[in-house]
Design a protein around this motif. Structure first.
Motif, mmCIF file in Angstrom:
data_model
loop_
_atom_site.group_PDB
_atom_site.id
_atom_site.type_symbol
_atom_site.label_atom_id
_atom_site.label_comp_id
_atom_site.label_asym_id
_atom_site.label_seq_id
_atom_site.Cartn_x
_atom_site.Cartn_y
_atom_site.Cartn_z
ATOM 1 N N ALA A 1 0.963 -1.612 0.278
ATOM 2 C CA ALA A 1 0.210 -0.709 0.257
ATOM 3 C C ALA A 1 0.977 1.127 0.359
ATOM 4 O O ALA A 1 2.117 1.537 0.938
ATOM 5 C CB ALA A 1 -0.784 0.287 1.271
ATOM 6 N N ALA A 2 0.489 2.217 -0.719
ATOM 7 C CA ALA A 2 1.094 3.717 -1.059
ATOM 8 C C ALA A 2 0.183 4.707 -1.849
ATOM 9 O O ALA A 2 -0.631 3.768 -2.584
ATOM 10 C CB ALA A 2 2.583 3.388 -1.709
ATOM 11 N N THR A 3 0.817 5.501 -1.696
ATOM 12 C CA THR A 3 -0.005 6.654 -2.334
ATOM 13 C C THR A 3 0.121 6.849 -3.853
ATOM 14 O O THR A 3 -0.149 7.629 -4.388
ATOM 15 C CB THR A 3 -0.492 7.894 -1.659
ATOM 16 O OG1 THR A 3 0.958 8.878 -0.676
ATOM 17 C CG2 THR A 3 -1.039 7.338 -0.767
ATOM 18 N N ASN A 4 2.088 6.368 -3.729
ATOM 19 C CA ASN A 4 2.555 6.780 -4.993
ATOM 20 C C ASN A 4 2.281 5.749 -6.159
ATOM 21 O O ASN A 4 2.727 4.786 -5.841
ATOM 22 C CB ASN A 4 3.886 7.580 -4.804
ATOM 23 C CG ASN A 4 4.809 7.561 -6.807
ATOM 24 O OD1 ASN A 4 3.817 7.177 -6.945
ATOM 25 N ND2 ASN A 4 5.333 8.643 -6.155
ATOM 26 N N PRO A 5 1.377 5.385 -7.544
ATOM 27 C CA PRO A 5 1.540 4.492 -7.817
ATOM 28 C C PRO A 5 2.820 3.329 -8.161
ATOM 29 O O PRO A 5 3.239 2.912 -8.570
ATOM 30 C CB PRO A 5 0.436 4.830 -9.287
ATOM 31 C CG PRO A 5 0.085 6.288 -8.514
ATOM 32 C CD PRO A 5 0.596 7.049 -8.257
ATOM 33 N N GLY A 6 3.916 4.260 -8.374
ATOM 34 C CA GLY A 6 5.406 3.700 -8.780
ATOM 35 C C GLY A 6 5.633 3.136 -7.753
ATOM 36 O O GLY A 6 6.467 2.614 -7.670
ATOM 37 N N GLN A 7 5.464 3.485 -6.124
ATOM 38 C CA GLN A 7 6.177 3.086 -5.258
ATOM 39 C C GLN A 7 4.950 1.024 -4.719
ATOM 40 O O GLN A 7 5.411 0.568 -4.954
ATOM 41 C CB GLN A 7 5.640 3.388 -3.604
ATOM 42 C CG GLN A 7 6.851 4.956 -3.673
ATOM 43 C CD GLN A 7 6.242 6.010 -2.273
ATOM 44 O OE1 GLN A 7 5.197 4.899 -2.177
ATOM 45 N NE2 GLN A 7 7.198 6.543 -2.672
ATOM 46 N N VAL A 8 3.939 1.363 -5.655
ATOM 47 C CA VAL A 8 3.599 0.192 -5.843
ATOM 48 C C VAL A 8 3.288 -0.358 -6.373
ATOM 49 O O VAL A 8 4.276 -2.127 -6.124
ATOM 50 C CB VAL A 8 1.580 0.173 -5.565
ATOM 51 C CG1 VAL A 8 0.947 -0.646 -5.836
ATOM 52 C CG2 VAL A 8 1.234 1.780 -4.709
ATOM 53 N N VAL A 9 3.738 -0.519 -7.242
ATOM 54 C CA VAL A 9 4.778 -1.024 -8.741
ATOM 55 C C VAL A 9 5.966 -1.612 -8.428
ATOM 56 O O VAL A 9 6.220 -2.736 -8.537
ATOM 57 C CB VAL A 9 5.057 0.103 -10.116
ATOM 58 C CG1 VAL A 9 5.605 -1.157 -11.063
ATOM 59 C CG2 VAL A 9 3.450 -0.064 -10.728
#
Length: 476
Positions: free
Chosen positions: A215-223
């Motif tokens: 879980a993260a607010t930044n999609p890049g961190q999720v990927v």
């Protein structure tokens, strides 16, 4: 949006069940039978796209043949007032995303995962991938006598209609789907049934922990989490859960698909055994859930022996989640290749523009060779060379872009879009400045029409899907 009491395709709308990037789902009355249905209307942006229409009809037909108590049934489909619609089984209840994390017993959550795993294995045996497993797509029917809510999987096959080129998914929905996507989906690699298993493991993690694994607010961190970071341990969020459950989830969420379980049912069985403190080992596939070997060896680098009738070990289907459907399990490929007709139109039109722009180059070279650029009172050599060089560069740009597009190179699409946009602007400028010159208009108007046609074909979502398509299995 339709209001309560309105009629659509002879269905009487009673309320809104949900909205998403593809369309809106309504609770409605069946036009002829005394039953409620879930009526899904697709947005016009989807309904008016020829390629999406074809794929929607094709996949609705495929999913309609799936007959399983854990999969939402399809009753009918059609087109009304420019909207594609599909009538589905109405499930009275909630979706799994609305479960209370702290108060839902882990055993109930494992039963939901087991139900879903059985439905997925059945669909995989029929050659259908889901691609978008997440709590919101698992519906929980009202409680039956003697057991908790029954899990029913929805949106089968619809997920694959969404890709980065359609731009139909709202940002929030896109981020939510990222939270449960497998590494191979995020990397653009070919996928098989084990991608659904990875997403199912993410779903189990989220239902137990109250948050997605990365879980993260930044999609890049999720990927980045899905692709490179180790799987977080569920016991960090739920110390009351047994440690062996960490290992089961980690295996189902392995970065390399060959390191995961052979089937969703095997994963569910291992998770159930870990929760109840029973030993779990990698047993041989049973006759009921056996799989054939992958068509391409690179899909699975482990050289496993094929299952036989002599080493099969039948197990109780409810306690272990084993599938009760005796169809062979095998890696599932992508749907048929999208039509490249729109991309072909763009490439051929660009080649025609390349031929047109080469004409000034040819005449310029002939003028230079014959000496017609010089006279007693003038010398147009420099001007002719500059014009020839400019149009020569444009010709190479068009030709290179067309060849790259036909070769399925993404940059070819951008080159074609850039070049034809400039050509359209130049032709429009010539038309505006020479409204009374018939000779100029005879060239500029057809050029403008051709450039607009090529530009529209190049930016079409159909071209994007054709470029993005990568077959999972290669026939030899």
């Amino acid at each position: 949006m339709l209001g309560v009491g309105e009629s659509f395709a002879d269905h009487l709308v009673e309320g809104v069940l949900g909205q998403g990037g593809m369309g809106t789902v309504y609770r409605a009355r069946h036009p002829r039978l005394p039953r409620l249905v879930a009526l899904k209307l697709l947005h016009r942006a989807v309904s008016q796209d020829e390629e999406l229409r074809r794929r929607f009809i094709q996949e609705a037909n495929v999913v309609a043949r799936l007959e399983h108590p854990g999969i939402v049934g399809i009753y009918d489909r059609g087109t009304t007032d420019g909207h594609l619609w599909i009538s589905m089984q109405y499930i009275a209840g909630i979706d799994a995303a609305r479960l209370a994390t702290g108060t839902t017993p882990p055993a109930h959550i494992l039963r939901i995962i087991t139900d879903t795993a059985d439905a997925l294995d059945y669909a995989h045996s029929r050659g259908v991938l889901h691609r978008d497993i997440k709590p919101a797509n698992i519906l929980l029917s009202e409680q039956d006598s003697g057991r908790g809510p029954r899990a029913v999987l929805t949106d089968f096959g619809i997920a694959r209609l969404l890709d980065s080129d359609t731009k139909l998914t709202a940002t929030g929905t896109f981020t939510a789907t990222l939270a449960y996507a497998s590494p191979e989906q995020l990397s653009g690699d070919p996928i098989d049934h084990r991608a659904d298993q990875y997403s199912l493991a993410c779903t189990l993690y989220a239902l137990l922990a109250g948050r997605a694994p990365f879980a993260a607010t930044n999609p890049g961190q999720v990927v980045a989490g899905h692709i490179a970071k180790p799987v977080p341990r569920i016991s960090h969020h739920r110390p009351d859960l047994p440690a062996p459950l960490d290992d089961v989830i980690s295996r189902a969420m392995a970065k390399q698909r060959q390191d995961r379980f052979d089937s969703c049912a095997e994963f569910a069985a291992a998770a159930t055994a870990a929760l109840h403190g029973r030993p779990s080992s990698r047993t041989a596939p049973t006759v009921l859930n056996s799989r054939t070997a992958p068509t391409r060896r690179e899909h699975d680098q482990w050289n496993r022996p094929s299952p036989t009738l002599f080493d099969s070990q039948p197990t109780p289907t409810w306690e272990t989640g084993g599938s009760v459907y005796p169809a062979p399990m095998s890696p599932v490929g992508d749907p048929p290749q999208p039509s490249g007709r729109t991309a072909g139109i763009a490439a051929i039109g660009t080649l025609i523009l390349a031929v047109l722009t080469s004409v000034p180059v040819i005449f310029g070279i002939l003028d230079l060779l014959t000496g017609r650029v010089k006279g007693r009172s003038y010398d147009a050599t420099g001007e002719t060379v500059v014009v020839a060089l400019i149009f020569g560069a444009i010709t190479l740009l068009f030709a290179g872009g067309a060849v790259a597009l036909l070769s399925r190179r993404r940059f070819g699409r951008f080159v074609v879009i850039f070049g034809t946009a400039l050509a359209a602007l130049a032709a429009a400028g010539m038309i505006v400045q020479n409204l009374t010159d018939g000779g100029v208009l005879a060239v500029a108007v057809p050029t403008l029409l051709l450039a607009v046609t090529v530009l529209g074909s190049a930016i079409s979502p159909s071209t994007g899907r054709w470029l993005a398509y990568r077959p999972t299995i290669t026939d030899h």
